[in-house]
Scaffold this motif. Structure first.
Motif, PDB file in Angstrom:
ATOM      1  N   MET A  41       0.840  -1.193   0.000  1.00  0.00           N
ATOM      2  CA  MET A  41       0.000   0.000   0.000  1.00  0.00           C
ATOM      3  C   MET A  41       0.879   1.248   0.000  1.00  0.00           C
ATOM      4  SD  MET A  41      -2.921   0.992   2.817  1.00  0.00           S
ATOM      5  CE  MET A  41      -3.795  -0.547   2.581  1.00  0.00           C
ATOM      6  N   SER A  42       0.547   2.201  -0.841  1.00  0.00           N
ATOM      7  CA  SER A  42       1.287   3.461  -0.872  1.00  0.00           C
ATOM      8  C   SER A  42       0.807   4.378   0.248  1.00  0.00           C
ATOM      9  CB  SER A  42       1.086   4.157  -2.218  1.00  0.00           C
ATOM     10  OG  SER A  42      -0.246   4.631  -2.329  1.00  0.00           O
ATOM     11  N   GLN A  43       1.588   5.405   0.517  1.00  0.00           N
ATOM     12  CA  GLN A  43       1.166   6.416   1.493  1.00  0.00           C
ATOM     13  C   GLN A  43      -0.146   7.045   1.054  1.00  0.00           C
ATOM     14  OE1 GLN A  43       4.398   9.210   1.873  1.00  0.00           O
ATOM     15  NE2 GLN A  43       5.427   7.986   3.440  1.00  0.00           N
ATOM     16  N   GLU A  44      -0.276   7.318  -0.222  1.00  0.00           N
ATOM     17  CA  GLU A  44      -1.487   7.944  -0.765  1.00  0.00           C
ATOM     18  C   GLU A  44      -2.710   7.052  -0.535  1.00  0.00           C
ATOM     19  OE1 GLU A  44      -3.917  10.732  -2.265  1.00  0.00           O
ATOM     20  OE2 GLU A  44      -1.758  11.047  -2.090  1.00  0.00           O
ATOM     21  N   GLU A  45      -2.566   5.761  -0.791  1.00  0.00           N
ATOM     22  CA  GLU A  45      -3.694   4.835  -0.599  1.00  0.00           C
ATOM     23  C   GLU A  45      -4.128   4.793   0.858  1.00  0.00           C
ATOM     24  OE1 GLU A  45      -3.067   1.415  -3.974  1.00  0.00           O
ATOM     25  OE2 GLU A  45      -1.618   1.497  -2.326  1.00  0.00           O
ATOM     26  N   LEU A  46      -3.160   4.691   1.768  1.00  0.00           N
ATOM     27  CA  LEU A  46      -3.498   4.665   3.193  1.00  0.00           C
ATOM     28  C   LEU A  46      -4.146   5.972   3.610  1.00  0.00           C
ATOM     29  CD1 LEU A  46      -3.555   3.348   5.958  1.00  0.00           C
ATOM     30  CD2 LEU A  46      -1.178   4.121   6.288  1.00  0.00           C
ATOM     31  N   ALA A  47      -3.585   7.082   3.151  1.00  0.00           N
ATOM     32  CA  ALA A  47      -4.137   8.393   3.488  1.00  0.00           C
ATOM     33  C   ALA A  47      -5.602   8.501   3.072  1.00  0.00           C
ATOM     34  CB  ALA A  47      -3.308   9.499   2.834  1.00  0.00           C
ATOM     35  N   GLN A  48      -5.916   8.050   1.873  1.00  0.00           N
ATOM     36  CA  GLN A  48      -7.303   8.101   1.399  1.00  0.00           C
ATOM     37  C   GLN A  48      -8.213   7.240   2.261  1.00  0.00           C
ATOM     38  OE1 GLN A  48      -7.210   7.046  -2.760  1.00  0.00           O
ATOM     39  NE2 GLN A  48      -6.444   9.060  -3.372  1.00  0.00           N
ATOM     40  N   LYS A  49      -7.734   6.069   2.663  1.00  0.00           N
ATOM     41  CA  LYS A  49      -8.550   5.144   3.450  1.00  0.00           C
ATOM     42  C   LYS A  49      -8.837   5.666   4.855  1.00  0.00           C
ATOM     43  CE  LYS A  49      -7.097   1.026   0.950  1.00  0.00           C
ATOM     44  NZ  LYS A  49      -8.337   0.423   0.519  1.00  0.00           N
ATOM     45  N   VAL A  50      -7.915   6.449   5.415  1.00  0.00           N
ATOM     46  CA  VAL A  50      -8.114   6.953   6.787  1.00  0.00           C
ATOM     47  C   VAL A  50      -8.479   8.438   6.831  1.00  0.00           C
ATOM     48  CG1 VAL A  50      -6.666   5.157   7.811  1.00  0.00           C
ATOM     49  CG2 VAL A  50      -5.635   7.359   7.208  1.00  0.00           C
TER      50      VAL A  50
END
Length: 68
Positions: A15-24
């Protein structure tokens, strides 16, 4: 100081930082700052990150006392 295992879990789940950021619900920069120890998360953010990886908050975040 709060240490975390975000980078380790992101790598494990590819998971990229961007993907995690969007999820949280935060910006990518916030995830980067958390990973680099420049930012301590709110309890809600810590909960959401741990929940995303299906681990406890204690598994994701640890507090280290600096007594020096």
């Amino acid at each position: 100081m709060i240490k975390n295992r975000i980078r380790e879990y992101r790598a494990k789940y590819h998971m990229s930082q961007e993907e995690l950021a969007q999820k949280v619900g935060v910006r990518r920069e916030t995830i980067g700052n958390l990973e680099n120890g420049r930012y301590n998360p709110s309890l809600v953010l810590a909960w959401n990150i741990a929940k995303q990886f299906q681990v406890s908050i204690e598994e994701m975040f640890t507090v280290e006392n600096d007594l020096s």
